[in-house]
Scaffold this active site. Structure first.
Site, PDB file in Angstrom:
ATOM      1  CG  MET A  43      36.775  35.748  39.684  1.00  0.00           C
ATOM      2  SD  MET A  43      37.861  36.895  40.560  1.00  0.00           S
ATOM      3  CE  MET A  43      36.789  38.295  40.804  1.00  0.00           C
ATOM      4  CG  HIS A  47      25.479  38.136  38.236  1.00  0.00           C
ATOM      5  ND1 HIS A  47      25.585  38.458  36.894  1.00  0.00           N
ATOM      6  CD2 HIS A  47      26.649  38.550  38.802  1.00  0.00           C
ATOM      7  CE1 HIS A  47      26.721  39.065  36.661  1.00  0.00           C
ATOM      8  NE2 HIS A  47      27.399  39.124  37.798  1.00  0.00           N
ATOM      9  N   GLY A  49      24.126  37.807  34.491  1.00  0.00           N
ATOM     10  CA  GLY A  49      25.182  38.178  33.559  1.00  0.00           C
ATOM     11  C   GLY A  49      26.035  36.982  33.174  1.00  0.00           C
ATOM     12  CG  HIS A  50      28.569  35.136  36.072  1.00  0.00           C
ATOM     13  ND1 HIS A  50      28.161  35.647  37.276  1.00  0.00           N
ATOM     14  CD2 HIS A  50      29.859  35.540  35.908  1.00  0.00           C
ATOM     15  CE1 HIS A  50      29.147  36.311  37.833  1.00  0.00           C
ATOM     16  NE2 HIS A  50      30.193  36.260  37.029  1.00  0.00           N
ATOM     17  N   GLY A 184      31.822  39.259  29.126  1.00  0.00           N
ATOM     18  CA  GLY A 184      30.779  40.278  29.109  1.00  0.00           C
ATOM     19  C   GLY A 184      31.304  41.660  28.773  1.00  0.00           C
ATOM     20  CD  GLN A 185      28.819  46.551  25.835  1.00  0.00           C
ATOM     21  OE1 GLN A 185      27.903  45.878  25.368  1.00  0.00           O
ATOM     22  NE2 GLN A 185      28.806  47.878  25.803  1.00  0.00           N
ATOM     23  CE  LYS A 186      30.087  43.590  35.489  1.00  0.00           C
ATOM     24  NZ  LYS A 186      31.422  43.818  36.142  1.00  0.00           N
ATOM     25  CB  SER A 227      28.562  43.604  39.225  1.00  0.00           C
ATOM     26  OG  SER A 227      29.779  43.382  39.918  1.00  0.00           O
ATOM     27  CB  SER A 228      29.828  38.931  41.862  1.00  0.00           C
ATOM     28  OG  SER A 228      29.648  37.960  40.854  1.00  0.00           O
TER      29      SER A 228
END
Length: 345
Positions: A43, A47, A49-50, A184-186, A227-228
């Site tokens: 979305m 960051h 993570g992406h 992602g695992q999150k 996280s964003s």
């Protein structure tokens, strides 16, 4: 390289496609050339993570596509659709900086530097031709629901969330037709539901074995899950946010030592309550509210019995997860108890 969309978009070395029709012309060529396509759905507000997902796709596929679409259907009317971070120019810069050098087994062949191959940037009307409302009672058109698996964990707190996720991701899978997709695992429940969706709907692009769940990217100093929405945190909020991870780690330790599920949850809650008291004594201007800490089966998301212990968990991994409000920012995180290799790539 010029963009594939209009001049209102920022200059980009990566082709940008804003319609399904334009993207499919590009995808057809990849099919003809028998090239694999990796896909990362986002979305925006990218960051590390992406980017860890993008890097994994670059390493494993000939071509990599990233979608950026803030999906109205997964936001309830009271949630933050209007204020969700939108940073497209910066997102393009981050994507353009990612690369992977692929070496051939035959050392006489030159190495290939892979970079993101395309960005899919659809409008809301492109994704929802029948229109879309955040109020599910007002929605018209076709929506996807994963029955019996979306009301637990995150679904308990956000009852319309997985309906919106399943709907938009099946649309994206149909448009992108990826060989491999990366999540992602999150967002572990979301990722496992998408594997089930792929299996139940007999998808070929991707099939469930080609939907990969990648370990959560974390702040190296605090272990806070990236996280964003972390952008919403105040300075004081950033100081207390890592407590969710600390609480889950305390529960994990208790589980490994043979404590019951109920005792594990109590220990996690105690960590958070202690941090709340410390924040108050330190004069931090922050409001912390625990949403949940829970242990669920990884196959059907059913809640583990309160008196269950590690020795009774069976062969399926258990998901230890939690959600914590820090002021107006909702943080989520999880730990896989048991053989995480059965879930995480």
């Amino acid at each position: 390289m010029s963009t594939a969309a209009g001049s209102q978009l920022p200059p980009s070395s990566i082709p940008i496609y804003t319609t399904v029709a334009a993207y499919r012309e590009w995808r057809r060529k990849a099919f003809e050339e028998r090239k694999s396509v990796g896909f990362v759905a986002t979305m925006g507000a990218l960051h590390e993570g992406h980017l860890s997902l993008v890097k994994r796709s670059l390493a494993e596929n000939d071509l990599t596509v990233v979608s950026i679409f803030v999906n109205p259907a997964q936001f309830a009317p009271h949630e933050d659709l209007a204020t969700y971070p939108r940073t497209f120019p910066q997102d393009l810069e981050l994507l353009s900086a990612q690369s992977y050098t692929a070496s051939h087994a035959d050392s006489t062949e030159p190495s290939v530097i892979r970079k993101a191959s395309a960005v899919f940037l659809p409008t809301v009307p492109e994704m929802y031709p029948s229109g879309i409302s955040q109020n599910t009672a007002e929605q018209k058109g076709t929506f996807i629901e994963v029955k019996g698996y979306g009301h637990q964990m995150e679904g308990k707190s956000r009852p319309t969330f997985f309906r919106g996720v399943a709907t938009v991701v099946i649309k994206l899978f149909n448009a992108i037709e990826p060989t491999n997709a990366y999540f992602g695992q999150k967002d572990i429940q979301q990722a496992l539901l998408l594997k089930r969706l792929s299996r139940d709907l007999l998808l070929s692009h991707p099939d469930p074995n080609h939907i990969h769940i990648i370990p959560t990217a974390r702040d190296p100093s605090t272990e806070l899950a990236l996280s964003s929405r972390n952008a919403y945190l105040t300075q004081d909020g950033h100081k207390v946010a890592p407590v969710l991870r600390e609480a889950l780690k305390a529960a994990e330790t208790s589980w490994d030592e043979g404590a019951t599920k109920s005792e594990c949850v109590q220990n996690a809650v105690a960590v958070i309550e202690t941090r709340k008291a410390l924040a108050l004594s330190d004069g931090l201007n922050v409001d912390m509210r625990l949403d949940y800490v829970e242990l669920n089966n990884s196959d059907d998301f059913e809640v583990i019995d309160a008196q269950s212990r590690k020795s009774e968990a069976g062969s399926h991994p258990v998901i230890l997860s939690g959600a914590l409000w820090v002021d107006k920012t909702r943080l989520i995180d999880n730990i896989i108890l048991g053989d995480g290799n059965k879930i995480i790539a």
